[in-house]
Each structure stands twice: as C-alpha cells, then as structure tokens.
Design a protein around this motif. Sequence first.
Motif, PDB file in Angstrom:
ATOM      1  N   SER A 526       0.837  -1.207   0.000  1.00  0.00           N
ATOM      2  CA  SER A 526       0.000   0.000   0.000  1.00  0.00           C
ATOM      3  C   SER A 526       0.868   1.252   0.000  1.00  0.00           C
ATOM      4  CB  SER A 526      -0.899   0.052   1.237  1.00  0.00           C
ATOM      5  OG  SER A 526      -1.513  -1.169   1.455  1.00  0.00           O
ATOM      6  N   PHE A 527       1.957   1.183   0.736  1.00  0.00           N
ATOM      7  CA  PHE A 527       2.831   2.350   0.798  1.00  0.00           C
ATOM      8  C   PHE A 527       3.491   2.580  -0.562  1.00  0.00           C
ATOM      9  CE2 PHE A 527       6.821   4.527   2.337  1.00  0.00           C
ATOM     10  CZ  PHE A 527       6.188   5.699   2.691  1.00  0.00           C
ATOM     11  N   LYS A 528       3.926   1.491  -1.171  1.00  0.00           N
ATOM     12  CA  LYS A 528       4.556   1.638  -2.486  1.00  0.00           C
ATOM     13  C   LYS A 528       3.586   2.206  -3.519  1.00  0.00           C
ATOM     14  CE  LYS A 528       8.432  -1.457  -2.268  1.00  0.00           C
ATOM     15  NZ  LYS A 528       8.998  -2.758  -2.584  1.00  0.00           N
ATOM     16  N   LYS A 529       2.311   1.821  -3.372  1.00  0.00           N
ATOM     17  CA  LYS A 529       1.302   2.307  -4.331  1.00  0.00           C
ATOM     18  C   LYS A 529       0.763   3.681  -3.944  1.00  0.00           C
ATOM     19  CE  LYS A 529      -1.740  -1.036  -4.350  1.00  0.00           C
ATOM     20  NZ  LYS A 529      -1.802  -2.489  -3.997  1.00  0.00           N
ATOM     21  N   ASN A 530       1.239   4.216  -2.812  1.00  0.00           N
ATOM     22  CA  ASN A 530       0.757   5.483  -2.274  1.00  0.00           C
ATOM     23  C   ASN A 530      -0.715   5.427  -1.845  1.00  0.00           C
ATOM     24  OD1 ASN A 530       0.831   8.042  -1.294  1.00  0.00           O
ATOM     25  ND2 ASN A 530       1.124   9.075  -3.271  1.00  0.00           N
ATOM     26  N   ALA A 531      -1.197   4.218  -1.517  1.00  0.00           N
ATOM     27  CA  ALA A 531      -2.508   4.110  -0.884  1.00  0.00           C
ATOM     28  C   ALA A 531      -2.352   4.462   0.586  1.00  0.00           C
ATOM     29  CB  ALA A 531      -3.065   2.702  -1.036  1.00  0.00           C
ATOM     30  N   VAL A 547      11.343   3.342  -1.764  1.00  0.00           N
ATOM     31  CA  VAL A 547      10.106   3.962  -2.242  1.00  0.00           C
ATOM     32  C   VAL A 547      10.429   5.381  -2.717  1.00  0.00           C
ATOM     33  CG1 VAL A 547       7.757   4.682  -1.632  1.00  0.00           C
ATOM     34  CG2 VAL A 547       8.729   2.632  -0.594  1.00  0.00           C
ATOM     35  N   PRO A 548      10.669   5.527  -4.019  1.00  0.00           N
ATOM     36  CA  PRO A 548      11.181   6.799  -4.547  1.00  0.00           C
ATOM     37  C   PRO A 548      10.244   7.985  -4.318  1.00  0.00           C
ATOM     38  CG  PRO A 548      11.362   5.041  -6.168  1.00  0.00           C
ATOM     39  CD  PRO A 548      10.567   4.492  -5.035  1.00  0.00           C
ATOM     40  N   ARG A 575      15.255   9.248  -3.003  1.00  0.00           N
ATOM     41  CA  ARG A 575      15.569   8.211  -3.979  1.00  0.00           C
ATOM     42  C   ARG A 575      14.953   8.522  -5.339  1.00  0.00           C
ATOM     43  NH1 ARG A 575      16.714   2.467  -1.932  1.00  0.00           N
ATOM     44  NH2 ARG A 575      18.434   3.100  -0.616  1.00  0.00           N
ATOM     45  N   GLY A 576      14.027   9.458  -5.358  1.00  0.00           N
ATOM     46  CA  GLY A 576      13.431   9.851  -6.627  1.00  0.00           C
ATOM     47  C   GLY A 576      13.979  11.205  -7.040  1.00  0.00           C
ATOM     48  N   LYS A 577      13.231  11.939  -7.859  1.00  0.00           N
ATOM     49  CA  LYS A 577      13.753  13.210  -8.346  1.00  0.00           C
ATOM     50  C   LYS A 577      13.311  14.388  -7.482  1.00  0.00           C
ATOM     51  CE  LYS A 577      10.167  12.864 -11.967  1.00  0.00           C
ATOM     52  NZ  LYS A 577       9.630  11.602 -11.397  1.00  0.00           N
TER      53      LYS A 577
END
Length: 682
Positions: A526-531, A547-548, A575-577
Amino acid sequence: MEANITISQLPGIGQYYSYKLKRLAIETLEDLIYHFPFRYDDFTKVETIRNLTPGEKTSVQGIVWEIRNIRTRGGRFITRATVADESGTIEVIWFNQPYLTKTVKAGTPISLSGKIEIVGRRCKMLSPSYEILRSSDPARSHAVLGETLHTGRLVPVYPETEGVTSKWLRAKIAKYLKEYTRNNIDFLPEEIKKRQDLIDLGSALVKIHFPKDLEDIKFAKKRLSFDELFTVQFIAHQRKLAWQKQKKAPVMQIDKVKVTKFIKNLPFRLTGAQTRATREILADLREETPANRLLEGDVGSGKTIVAATAAYVSLLNGYDVLIAAPTEILAFQHQKTLSGIFAPVGIGVGIWTGSKKQDSNITCGTHALLSSFKPKRKVGFVVVDEQHRFGVAQRAKLFLDTSGELTPHLLTMTATPIPRTLALTLYGDLALSVLDEMPQGRQKIATFVVPNRKRDDAYKFIEKQVRVGHQAFIITPFVEPSETMSTVKAATVEFANLKNHFSPNIKLGLLHGRLKSRDKEKIMESFKKNAVNILVTTPVVEVGIDVPNAVVMMIESAERFGLAQLHQLRGRVGRGKHKSYCLLFTDSAAQNSLRRLKSMEKVHVGFELAEIDLKMRGPGEIFGLSQSGFTQLKIADISDEVLISKAQNEAKNLAQEDPDLKKYPNLAQKIKTRQLDFVQPN
Ligand code: ADP
Ligand code: MG
C-alpha cells in the motif's frame, strides 16, 4: 573468585544494584572490573588550608572540628562543617545531605576535593567530594590503590546510570579489584608482553581505575587496548585459517559476452566503484578458495546490482544462489528488484520466508533459508545483506549446510560505513570492496534538528507534501535488537496520536516487526502504491526499503541512534527526483547530544558521520546497540594504526604458529569466552 561470577552474588551488591548495573552491561565480576573510567578528575594537589587559591580545583585533608545541620527557612538542610589542618581552618558546606552528620563527626579525619570559592570574604568549599580517611596519618597510605578513592588523587569518573554513581562504582571496583587480580589472570604470552613493552594485566587494571599519575594511565591503556586488538584479530586469523582449510569452492568461468550484455541491459550505467567491486567479486569466483568478501557502500550506492552480476555468473555456471536478508520485507523487496534485473535473461527469482516458500535457482529469503530450504542444485554463491543483523552461527550454517561437499562463495553487504582501520581490525579475515562513489544525480537531503515546539509545523509540512502527492516516513521510539511488546505498544500509541495531527483523508499505515508477515507485505504494498501516504514504523523493519516517492523522513528520539544509522534511515528518502527532507526530533537537551545530531545537517557522507560518532561515542555506536563485535573494543583507539598493526602482527604469527593455543591455556580460555559473545559479521 571466578571472573564470570554473577554480579548479584557479590557481597554488598545484591539484586537491586545488579538490576541497575545491567543497564551498564555489567553482569559479572569481570564486567565490573572492565567498566573503565571515561575520564579522571585531577584532584592530585593536596593543598594546605592557608595556601588555598580561590577558583582552583584542589584537595584538602584535615580533621573535622565541628559539623551540624541547619534548617533553612525554605525547609531545606544545609550541613556546615569546619575542617582544620595544621595551617588553618576552612568552612565546608553541603546542601540537602543531612545524613552526612551520621558518618562525618567532629574528630573525623577527612579528605575533601572540590573548587575553592569565595563566600563573603572567606574561602569556602561548597559541596565538595568527601571521604573519611582510614588513618589520620596520610603517610600510611594504602599499598596499591592509594589511600583515598574519591578525593586527593586522579579520581576516575565512570559511565553512570540512574542510581549508580561514580562514587558507588569506585568503591565497589576498589573492593573487588583485589579479588579479581589475585588469581593469575594474565593471559598474554610473556614473549609478546616483552616484545611490545606491555605491563602485566593485574597492574594495568589497577592503574586504569586508580592511577597515581598520567603515566600510569598511559601504560594501562596501552596494555588493555593491546588486549582488545590482539584478541579480536587473533579470532579473525583463526577463522581465516579455518576457512582456507575448508572444502573447495566451485571454480567458475566468466562468460564475458553474457555478463557485458547483462550489465548493458540495466537502465543505468555502473559507477566506477560498482565496476571495480564487480571485477573484484568476479575474480573471487574463479578461485577454488571460497570467497569471503565484505561489500561496503553507503545507502543507495547500488550494492544490489553488484551482487546480482556475481549471482548471474554463478547461475551461468550451473550453481544456485541464495540471497539472505535480515527481515521479510527486505527479502520480498530483493525478490522484486532481482526479478526485474533477471527478467531480460529469463531467470525467475524465488522467495523463502516464514510465510512464503517458492524456490528457484536464485532464491531470496530470511532466516527460514537456514531451517527449511533445500536447494535444487548445488549452491555456488551466497549473499548476506545488511550482514550485522545476522549472527555468526547462523551465517556459518547458511553456507555449510546448503553446500554438500562444496563451499559456496560468500559475499556480505553492509551500508554501515565502517572506517577502514576498523574493518581491517575486526574483519581481518575478509576481503573488502568499497563503493565510495554514488550514482550521479543523487541529491542532498535537507536535514533539520527540529525543536519540539515546532512539532506541529513539522506535521503541517508533512501534510503539505502529502497533498502534492508525496509520501513520508515517521520513525517512532524503538528498542533494538528485537522489538518487545512494549515497543510495539509505544509505536501503536504513537500511531493513534499521530492520526489526530493529520486531516482525516490522509492515510497513515503502521508497520512494526511484530506484525504477521502477510500484514507487513500488505502495508508495504500500500505504501509503495501510495494508498498509504505516511508510513509510521519502528526502524527494525525498514532497512533498505526503496520507495522513490517518499520525500520526508521524520525521526523521533533521534539521539538514540548512531549517526551512521540515522544516515541509513535518511537514505530511505531522496531516492526519486523530488527534493527530500529529514527531520530529527529529540527529547534530549544535552549539549553533546544536540551537537552530535546537528552534524547530520551538514554532513552527508556515511563514512564521515561514522568517524564523528567514533570520536564522540566510541565504536559501539556505529551500529547502534551491542549487536556487533564492536563492543569488544571498549578502550582501544581505533585510529591508533601503529598499535593496531603491532597487535595484528602478533596475532597473525601466533595464529600460524599455535592456532589452537596449546601452549597458552589462559589465552585459549580468554579467546573462547570472547568468541562466545562475539556476534561477528562474517
Ligand atoms: P544499496 O547500496 O543501498 O543497496 P541499491 O542497490 O538498492 O542501493 O540501489 C539504490 C537505487 O539506485 C536503486 O533504485 C538502483 O536501481 C539505483 N542504482 C544502482 N546503481 C545505479 C547507477 N549506477 N546509476 C543510477 N542508479 C543506480
Ligand atoms: Mg540494499
């Protein structure tokens, strides 16, 4: 008296104190004796009363002329005494210690240490340390320790805990030091002592606690440091020899064309450091001595792909691969990442945990790999991620049992920035590869130590980030190494509270080590999917999570972590932009503690933070708690390369000459007990 006698069995200590001493990791007589001072107060100068200088720290010895308690208007007690020596008298005042008059009476010979203050027009001593002299004649001093323990000398100051003061520790250590040193405890071979100019162990222990002068401290430190470095390195060499004697590892061929293509298929170019490390590990695989390599690299330095490339080589050679992770979440994540990496070459990646079992030629897993896993083919290569969380015994089993007559090559990986000298000391038996270069385009994570009064602003800030689609971690109080029920409760309570700080449409998820693995997986998904927008978690479970979209890392009770650990936690974001942030909260008002945390604002390199902690708190803190062999180094200065290399040479020679220590039973015994509490990363 046995060195390992339980502390509660010592007369005059009892249950009450042994309970408290546990917090200082003192459980046996030996632990007590090896509880070293971290500094000394210099009260060596005993001055005659006539010659006292205001403002100076000094000691006075004399006879109590008069002593009495006075009650102030506020209902407090002041104890006022007059102390005299042959040159004059001085007034001494203590606050709120009315019981003093029970032991300190007129006529008592006394020794006092403290600062001389001017009150009115006269010199006084306010709340000095005091100690009743056994004899009124200072010349008849105690043979070994000196007559006084708490005053009139270099006074040892110890790490304390609530209810256990340095004064208490001093008295007990003095009492049992004689008992302890009476037996022949010196385990170091005479020749080594002579060659290295080391004093014997008994006197070193006396001198470290009750030195007569600075010279004493120097010699004691040298001897005790040498002991630590020597035993640690001896164990490493013993292990190395045993390792080399083991069965052979599979000799592998490197298919350059396929490996190059594998790397070309990646969505990025390898950094120079990754290329170098990969080359080193591939070279290991071509040897018949089983590889035993440590891959060290900051969070996000890209260790996984290095391990994956070596794994690919093993698979191409017809040998299976195991990837062990300390937690289920990490195992699942590895499976996912590696599945992506291996998809282009048509290799599926298995998973083996307590709850999910699905084997393949390359299988990621947890401790479950040790108990129930049966490989399909011979295992040729084993990777252990975040190695320090695995115990040594478990790791031994991991490669021995799965291997049949061949020993697999072993690669351990860590994000813990162990300074090179320290790595060489503790893991002298390991080959070392370091990823000292980050992939390009990595941003600095803006880091702030946030005062508690700005807590609500921090929540608002997080909410704002979530509103524009980002995510956050909140790390709650914790206990390592394993999460207890009370920790879980703390996290759960905290979680309930936290919800009130955010709008109802913002989703918070709670993750801790006690959850069923299926639930953990669900929350992570859920966290990875931003739920789930905000993940509230204890730190144990989340090492290595990728988790970017997460841009805020908020950490409660940050002072409890080592800086390198904080750095690892911080590495979960950025980890992301998107611009990312790390917010550190602390309940501690201690200046040292704040200064230490503040260095997180300026320093963004794991190695440098580790060095800072090494200087400020000692090696044990790099890992956080006592999970590591680092606790073996209490007194040795890990930057003293000269002593390290001397100890290393002696250890190496002796390990070659007499690996089982047949000639030195005392040393053999020492090494054995050391090994027991040595949770080593290889
Ligand atoms: P760690 O060393 O912390 O285990 P990972 O192996 O998880 O780091 O890598 C962190 C992230 O960086 C991953 O998303 C990975 O795909 C990416 N990565 C790894 N190497 C490179 C590289 N050379 N250039 C760009 N990104 C990379
Ligand atoms: Mg990793």
